[in-house]
Design a protein around this motif. Structure first.
Motif, PDB file in Angstrom:
ATOM      1  N   UNK A 103       1.632  -1.303 -14.206  1.00  0.00           N
ATOM      2  CA  UNK A 103       0.279  -1.641 -13.751  1.00  0.00           C
ATOM      3  C   UNK A 103       0.262  -2.985 -13.040  1.00  0.00           C
ATOM      4  N   UNK A 104       1.023  -3.939 -13.568  1.00  0.00           N
ATOM      5  CA  UNK A 104       1.079  -5.243 -12.915  1.00  0.00           C
ATOM      6  C   UNK A 104       1.683  -5.092 -11.519  1.00  0.00           C
ATOM      7  N   UNK A 105       2.704  -4.247 -11.442  1.00  0.00           N
ATOM      8  CA  UNK A 105       3.323  -4.018 -10.142  1.00  0.00           C
ATOM      9  C   UNK A 105       2.329  -3.382  -9.177  1.00  0.00           C
ATOM     10  N   UNK A 106       1.449  -2.525  -9.716  1.00  0.00           N
ATOM     11  CA  UNK A 106       0.421  -1.898  -8.876  1.00  0.00           C
ATOM     12  C   UNK A 106      -0.471  -2.967  -8.238  1.00  0.00           C
ATOM     13  N   UNK A 107      -0.936  -3.918  -9.052  1.00  0.00           N
ATOM     14  CA  UNK A 107      -1.769  -4.988  -8.498  1.00  0.00           C
ATOM     15  C   UNK A 107      -0.975  -5.816  -7.487  1.00  0.00           C
ATOM     16  N   UNK A 108       0.252  -6.183  -7.872  1.00  0.00           N
ATOM     17  CA  UNK A 108       1.061  -7.031  -7.004  1.00  0.00           C
ATOM     18  C   UNK A 108       1.332  -6.350  -5.673  1.00  0.00           C
ATOM     19  N   UNK A 109       1.669  -5.052  -5.773  1.00  0.00           N
ATOM     20  CA  UNK A 109       1.993  -4.312  -4.569  1.00  0.00           C
ATOM     21  C   UNK A 109       0.789  -4.283  -3.628  1.00  0.00           C
ATOM     22  N   UNK A 110      -0.400  -4.075  -4.223  1.00  0.00           N
ATOM     23  CA  UNK A 110      -1.594  -4.056  -3.375  1.00  0.00           C
ATOM     24  C   UNK A 110      -1.710  -5.377  -2.623  1.00  0.00           C
ATOM     25  N   UNK A 111      -1.410  -6.477  -3.307  1.00  0.00           N
ATOM     26  CA  UNK A 111      -1.560  -7.783  -2.671  1.00  0.00           C
ATOM     27  C   UNK A 111      -0.523  -7.973  -1.568  1.00  0.00           C
ATOM     28  N   UNK A 112       0.769  -7.856  -1.935  1.00  0.00           N
ATOM     29  CA  UNK A 112       1.764  -8.213  -0.906  1.00  0.00           C
ATOM     30  C   UNK A 112       1.905  -7.158   0.172  1.00  0.00           C
ATOM     31  N   UNK A 113       1.667  -5.889  -0.185  1.00  0.00           N
ATOM     32  CA  UNK A 113       1.813  -4.871   0.851  1.00  0.00           C
ATOM     33  C   UNK A 113       0.678  -4.950   1.867  1.00  0.00           C
ATOM     34  N   UNK A 114      -0.550  -5.236   1.391  1.00  0.00           N
ATOM     35  CA  UNK A 114      -1.643  -5.464   2.355  1.00  0.00           C
ATOM     36  C   UNK A 114      -1.306  -6.649   3.226  1.00  0.00           C
ATOM     37  N   UNK A 115      -0.814  -7.708   2.585  1.00  0.00           N
ATOM     38  CA  UNK A 115      -0.479  -8.915   3.327  1.00  0.00           C
ATOM     39  C   UNK A 115       0.537  -8.596   4.419  1.00  0.00           C
ATOM     40  N   UNK A 116       1.567  -7.816   4.068  1.00  0.00           N
ATOM     41  CA  UNK A 116       2.608  -7.494   5.050  1.00  0.00           C
ATOM     42  C   UNK A 116       2.027  -6.694   6.210  1.00  0.00           C
ATOM     43  N   UNK A 117       1.211  -5.686   5.893  1.00  0.00           N
ATOM     44  CA  UNK A 117       0.642  -4.880   6.968  1.00  0.00           C
ATOM     45  C   UNK A 117      -0.283  -5.715   7.845  1.00  0.00           C
ATOM     46  N   UNK A 118      -1.029  -6.625   7.199  1.00  0.00           N
ATOM     47  CA  UNK A 118      -1.934  -7.444   8.000  1.00  0.00           C
ATOM     48  C   UNK A 118      -1.152  -8.390   8.900  1.00  0.00           C
ATOM     49  N   UNK A 119      -0.047  -8.940   8.394  1.00  0.00           N
ATOM     50  CA  UNK A 119       0.807  -9.775   9.249  1.00  0.00           C
ATOM     51  C   UNK A 119       1.370  -8.941  10.390  1.00  0.00           C
ATOM     52  N   UNK A 120       1.813  -7.727  10.052  1.00  0.00           N
ATOM     53  CA  UNK A 120       2.313  -6.832  11.092  1.00  0.00           C
ATOM     54  C   UNK A 120       1.248  -6.605  12.152  1.00  0.00           C
ATOM     55  N   UNK A 121      -0.004  -6.421  11.678  1.00  0.00           N
ATOM     56  CA  UNK A 121      -1.100  -6.231  12.616  1.00  0.00           C
ATOM     57  C   UNK A 121      -1.287  -7.446  13.504  1.00  0.00           C
ATOM     58  N   UNK A 122      -1.199  -8.632  12.901  1.00  0.00           N
ATOM     59  CA  UNK A 122      -1.372  -9.857  13.687  1.00  0.00           C
ATOM     60  C   UNK A 122      -0.301  -9.948  14.769  1.00  0.00           C
ATOM     61  N   UNK A 123       0.936  -9.591  14.400  1.00  0.00           N
ATOM     62  CA  UNK A 123       2.033  -9.609  15.375  1.00  0.00           C
ATOM     63  C   UNK A 123       1.741  -8.627  16.504  1.00  0.00           C
ATOM     64  N   UNK A 124       1.271  -7.426  16.117  1.00  0.00           N
ATOM     65  CA  UNK A 124       0.959  -6.411  17.117  1.00  0.00           C
ATOM     66  C   UNK A 124      -0.188  -6.881  18.016  1.00  0.00           C
ATOM     67  N   UNK A 125      -1.152  -7.547  17.397  1.00  0.00           N
ATOM     68  CA  UNK A 125      -2.334  -8.013  18.111  1.00  0.00           C
ATOM     69  C   UNK A 125      -1.942  -8.979  19.223  1.00  0.00           C
ATOM     70  N   UNK A 126      -0.990  -9.861  18.911  1.00  0.00           N
ATOM     71  CA  UNK A 126      -0.614 -10.886  19.885  1.00  0.00           C
ATOM     72  C   UNK A 126       0.459 -10.412  20.854  1.00  0.00           C
TER      73      UNK A 126
END
Lengths: 635, 488
Positions: free
Chosen positions: A308-331
């Motif tokens: 369960x802890x991994x579930x919360x953690x994964x939500x945090x860092x995986x969203x973060x990674x995708x959002x960073x990926x989006x920022x890279x794509x955006x620019x």
């Protein structure tokens, strides 16, 4: 109105407004998701809440999940304001995000299987529509996602029906079913399919990489990366401990461990050879869910806590990674790894957030991803007391972690390091704020693991956890900092000046100015390792894609049936026969009709009259019809 | 006005309006629409007039017209759907030289449908069934092309063959009981275990099964539904096969012959076969309307499976699905007609990106696809849910699995439609398409809204509309006592 009902109906109601007032959709979504977050905080602090309508109940576990979901939704809506600006069909985009939030609230708080099923199924629709918002190829990916998720939902109905028949109640957790009878096991697996499809556990994972090819980055960050994981693992945990009883060392536990390990390894192997940032991250989104399944599958409180802890953690860092990926794509306008590079200088905040999240997903201490993996490893070691197979699961988990690290070395290098002529500047603050917040959360959840998340998020759900290993995050972080400083000291005190850069010598040829070594192709070596080569080749032929296999089976059986159906002797061949045959046919029909009349005649006077009246009416209708229809062909 | 004679109006009104429509020529559509509206209002108004869970009997020469819960459900389904179809057709039929002829036949069809649902007598049931079927044969051929004529003749031959089987079944009932009256025959058949009774039941299953296009008897349906004008396909698929097939079959089997476990099993097996084979055949189609036609076979399977189970939950699911399927399948055929009218093709492979040019059609077809695929909160979700859970409850896990598989494949097939027709890149030749006439748009939007509302407010619909029908069917031969109550 009850506060729990607000969490569902406010976003869903607001989504209708988004569909109508498209220009105000972004602002409305931001306000509504902020209200959702506030409601989430209020419910979380309240602890226990009930709503008789729809049979909703909030208790610490579901409240914490809703809090996480509304927090992520808020961040991602904020991120979307600038990221999606100027794109088409924004009203729909924000509307579907809000429907997702409302339906997720319903799924988290449902105590009744029918309510759960309704909101669970409802989640498929915005998923389908959001993925479909991508480019031209999005239709196929959206279809695949809804097929897998919706198909699993249909299976859940059987499971719910069986649970209802076995326990006599539709309440989730109304009775605890030991997994002994075959019917119970069937029910368990039917319901499990729903949880696995949502979370993306193999073999129901195919929709996540497909979606990554076309869906916008914030959609990926919200749905497959975080919200669907929260939902899927939430249901898995409820199923394993509130509805059915999964005991350690049972066959079901073995199944879950094996499937979880397989998911970890297979998906990470898939991730290693990807060339596209978003698709690579999508494979990791599948791989990480394996850890959660392994943790919950141990059947030990420690493992459940870790999962369960991994579930919360994964939500945090995986969203973060995708959002960073989006920022890279955006620019930069691309997510192709071989075309990116050197962004660390131009996009420092994005780089920092990405690096922290990458360390976290790779399980580098003292970040949060390490702590949850550490809990899962501990539970596997504890499993060694009762089961000999533990070493396989542990090996898979640790090897998977190493491969994750390897693939993030590849991304970090290809995207942020190396030389580049790109002149991209840092993105707008609304875009970097979300990943930076999430990265900060990675650090906080890592350093304060015992004080914050485990105490407030996990302990209320699984009770007290007996830890067997020793891990003091602050001490470890201190030691790591010290060693890093020592390293830096050596670096600066040493003979760095002696390093010289020389132009690359390539057999006397001048290298083109844009020429750079991205290192991406280096990982293709993995493809050539003997046993792996076969697996990769089969994977490229889609031998492991459950969806493609079923689709092929479906196409084949459908084509076969269509051929068979054409062979059922129809009337058409008769019609093409000669006139004499048609006359014979008509004669036969009339003879049969007369026979029936004869039958009628022998059976009573009043009925004869009725029958004759009926026949007269039929004849009249025929006549009328003939008059009406006579002239069609000429028109 | 509260006398049962008002039931006569339900049949007389369209029968009288039919020739009038013919005289009115161009404005016939208005009369047809008004008639359908009047019928819908009348049948809704009759709801409180009919004592709850009881019957309204027009007792002229024996119980001639009977309105009970089941008839009421079927009538509301038929008239409500027909109303929207006529609104749509008012614009769609503009392309015919003689639209009044179209509406006149449509009203005859409607009279037949209402008559079948109300008939309290086997022979009258048969007469109205023939009236509806004949109008249907003619309407299928209305456009007069080669395909239309061929389909119509095929439909006519198979349909009349089925009628013959039904007639023989009626004769057998007469032989056994001495009466054509449903209630009287039911009373006389209680405790009867003649072989003729079984023979009659089998004849009815084959005859009405053909009218309903159950799997081995389905071969007329795909051609007829593909060839017919879109509003007619919508009527055939949405209403006709249910009233002529499922309603009549359920009425005769359960309320007259009294049902029996082997018969139920036969019905369930036919239903499951239709679900699976229908959907598999549908999946392989690329003609939009033909695909929908095969789905009708599959969806009828759900209704028959639920009704065949015979448990209250199964009946509830099956009959609720009857109502829901009328709404969404009619809508889907209207969508197909709109697409065909605007693009000139029914081939899914030639479409693409139509969402951008036909927003109303695309949005309503999406809602209808979600409904038929059984996604919550749309109406199809609940009725399929009831059917599947009823199967599980009755211990019929294999049938439940068939229903679930059918549901998944339905989803696959409709996502395919969405992907090829509405998603993706817009073809160049469709660059300057406009959306359909506003009347067609209104009719489709209204049906889509009904699909959503029925799904959201399903407890109301099941409680007030479907439940009385379930009670009527579950009552079995108790039906007879209810009707003849005063005379016994």
């Amino acid at each position: 109105m009850n506060i729990l009902l607000w969490t569902i109906f406010l976003p869903i109601g607001a989504s209708l407004l988004c569909f109508i007032f498209r220009r105000a959709a972004g602002g409305a979504a931001l306000i509504v998701s902020a209200v959702g977050l506030a409601l989430g905080a209020k419910i979380f602090l309240a602890g226990q809440l009930l709503s008789p309508l729809l049979a909703l109940r909030a208790y610490p576990f579901s409240a914490s999940l809703y809090l996480a979901a509304s927090f992520l939704t808020f961040l991602i809506v904020l991120y979307s304001l600038k990221f999606m600006a100027g794109k088409e069909r924004l009203g729909e985009y924000y509307g579907y995000i809000l429907i997702t939030l409302g339906a997720a609230a319903g799924a988290f708080f449902a105590t009744d299987f029918l309510t759960l099923l309704m909101f669970w199924g409802l989640l498929g629709i915005p998923l389908y529509m959001l993925i479909g918002l991508g480019g031209d190829g999005a239709g196929g990916a959206a279809k695949k996602a809804l097929m897998i998720v919706g198909g699993a939902d249909a299976l859940m109905i059987i499971g719910i029906g069986l649970v209802w028949c076995l326990t006599g109640t539709l309440r989730v957790g109304g009775a605890l079913l030991p997994l002994e009878q075959p019917l119970t096991v069937i029910a368990f697996f039917c319901l499990l399919a729903g949880a696995f499809a949502k979370a993306g556990v193999m073999p129901l994972h195919g929709w996540i990489p497909a979606a990554a090819e076309s869906a916008p980055a914030p959609v990926l960050a919200l749905l497959p990366a975080s919200l669907d994981k929260l939902l899927g693992i939430y249901l898995l945990a409820r199923l394993c401990y509130d509805v059915f009883l999964v005991t350690p060392n049972s066959a079901v536990s073995f199944f879950l461990l094996a499937l979880g390990s397989l998911t970890i390894m297979a998906a990470v192997l898939g991730a290693l050879v990807q060339h596209d940032l978003k698709k690579l991250l999508a494979f990791h989104a599948v791989s990480q869910v394996g850890y959660m399944v392994v943790g919950i599958g141990t059947g030990l409180p420690l493992g459940v806590a870790g999962g369960l802890f991994h579930m919360f953690n994964n939500a945090i860092y995986k969203s973060c990674l995708f959002l960073c990926g989006g920022a890279v794509e955006f620019k930069n306008g691309t997510t192709d790894l071989s075309k990116l590079g050197g962004l660390a200088k131009t996009m420092p905040l994005t780089f920092a957030a990405f690096l922290i999240a990458a360390f976290s997903i790779s399980g580098v201490p003292p970040l949060n991803g390490f702590v949850s993996k550490w809990l899962i490893y501990q539970s596997l070691i504890e499993l060694s007391k009762i089961n000999a197979a533990w070493i396989i699961w542990l090996a898979a988990a640790m090897l998977g972690s190493a491969c994750t690290a390897a693939s993030f070395v590849k991304i970090t290098h290809a995207v942020f390091l190396g030389r580049s002529e790109a002149k991209a500047r840092e993105v707008h603050w609304t875009i970097w704020l979300a990943p930076v917040t999430l990265a900060a959360l990675c650090v906080v959840f890592g350093l304060g693991a015992y004080q914050l998340p485990l105490r407030f998020l996990i302990a209320p759900a699984v009770g007290l956890i007996g830890l067997i290993g020793v891990w003091d995050p602050l001490l470890a972080a201190g030691l790591i900092l010290v060693s890093l400083s020592v390293g830096l000291l050596i670096y600066f005190l040493g003979n760095v000046d002696a390093l010289k850069t020389r132009p690359i010598f390539a057999g006397g040829e001048e290298l083109p100015a844009a020429g750079k070594v991205s290192g991406v192709d280096f990982y293709d070596t993995v493809r050539q390792i003997r046993p792996l080569a076969l697996i990769y080749r089969a994977g490229e032929k889609r031998w492991f894609d459950f969806y493609e296999l079923s689709a092929a089976l479906l196409r084949w059986s459908s084509a076969w049936l269509v051929r068979l159906d054409a062979k059922i002797p129809g009337i058409i061949p008769w019609l093409r026969r000669d006139r004499a045959f048609k006359i014979k046919l008509l004669g036969a029909l009339i003879a049969a009709e007369l026979l029936v009349e004869g039958l009628l005649l022998v059976s009573g006077v009043r009925e004869i009259l009725t029958g004759l009246a009926a026949l007269a009416m039929v004849a009249a209708a025929f006549y009328l019809a003939g008059r009406l229809g006579g002239s069609y062909a000429n028109e | 006005m509260n006398s049962p004679a008002v039931l006569l109006l339900l049949i007389a009104l369209p029968l009288l309006a039919a020739p009038l429509t013919l005289c009115l020529r161009r404005s016939g559509a208005w009369l047809a629409g008004l008639t359908a509206l009047a019928l819908t209002l009348l049948i809704t108004w009759l709801y409180p007039a009919r004592p709850f869970n009881n019957v309204l009997v027009f007792n002229q020469f024996g119980p001639w017209l009977v309105l009970d819960g089941l008839s009421h459900l079927v009538l509301i389904t038929a008239d409500l759907t027909a109303l929207f179809i006529i609104i749509y057709a008012a614009a769609y039929a503009g392309k015919y030289r003689a639209p009044s002829r179209f509406f006149s036949l449509f009203l005859l069809l409607l009279a037949g449908l209402n008559g079948v649902a109300l008939a309290g007598d086997l022979i009258w049931l048969f007469v109205f069934l023939e009236l509806a079927a004949l109008s249907a044969y003619l309407l299928v051929a209305f456009e007069g092309g080669r395909d239309q004529l061929e389909a119509s003749v095929k439909y006519l031959l198979i349909g009349e063959g089925a009628s013959l089987l039904i007639l023989v079944g009626c004769a057998l009932v007469l032989r056994l009981t001495g009466t054509f009256n449903l209630a009287g025959a039911a009373l006389a058949l209680i405790g009867c275990s003649s072989r003729l009774k079984t023979a009659a039941a089998l004849l009815f299953i084959a005859g009405f099964g053909t009218k309903a296009a159950l799997m081995p008897f389905h071969s007329w349906l795909p051609d007829a539904h593909t060839a017919a004008p879109a509003p007619i396909s919508a009527t055939l698929s949405g209403v006709l096969i249910k009233v002529l097939g499922v309603y009549a079959l359920a009425r005769v089997l359960f309320n007259v012959l009294g049902g029996s476990p082997p018969l139920s099993l036969a019905l369930m097996a036919l239903g499951a076969l239709s679900i699976l084979a229908g959907v598999l055949l549908a999946f392989g189609q690329w003609d939009f309307k033909r695909l929908l036609a095969y789905h009708s076979i599959s969806q009828i399977g759900y209704i028959v499976l639920g009704v065949g189970l015979g448990t209250p939950l199964g009946l509830m699911g099956g009959l609720f699905h009857l109502f829901n399927h009328a709404l969404f399948k009619a809508l889907l055929f209207l969508n197909a007609g709109a697409v065909e009218q605007q693009t000139g093709t029914r081939d899914l492979k030639e479409m693409g990106g139509l969402k951008q040019r036909l927003p109303v059609t695309a949005a309503t077809s999406l809602l209808a696809s979600f409904s038929i695929a059984g996604l919550p909160p749309f109406n199809g979700f609940w009725s399929k849910l009831f059917v599947i859970i009823a199967c599980v409850q009755a211990g019929q896990l294999w049938f439940a699995l068939a229903a679930v598989l059918g549901s998944i494949l339905t989803l696959a097939s409709f996502l395919k439609v969405q992907k090829y027709a509405f998603f993706g890149r817009l073809k160049d030749q469709f660059g300057d398409l406009k959306d359909v006439h506003w009347l067609m748009g209104t009719a489709m939007a209204a049906l889509a809204l009904l699909c959503l509302l029925t799904g959201l407010a399903f407890p109301l619909v099941t409680g007030y509309l479907v439940n009385p029908a379930v009670i009527a069917l579950a009552n079995g031969t108790g039906y007879a006592r209810m009707i003849l109550g005063g005379q016994l």
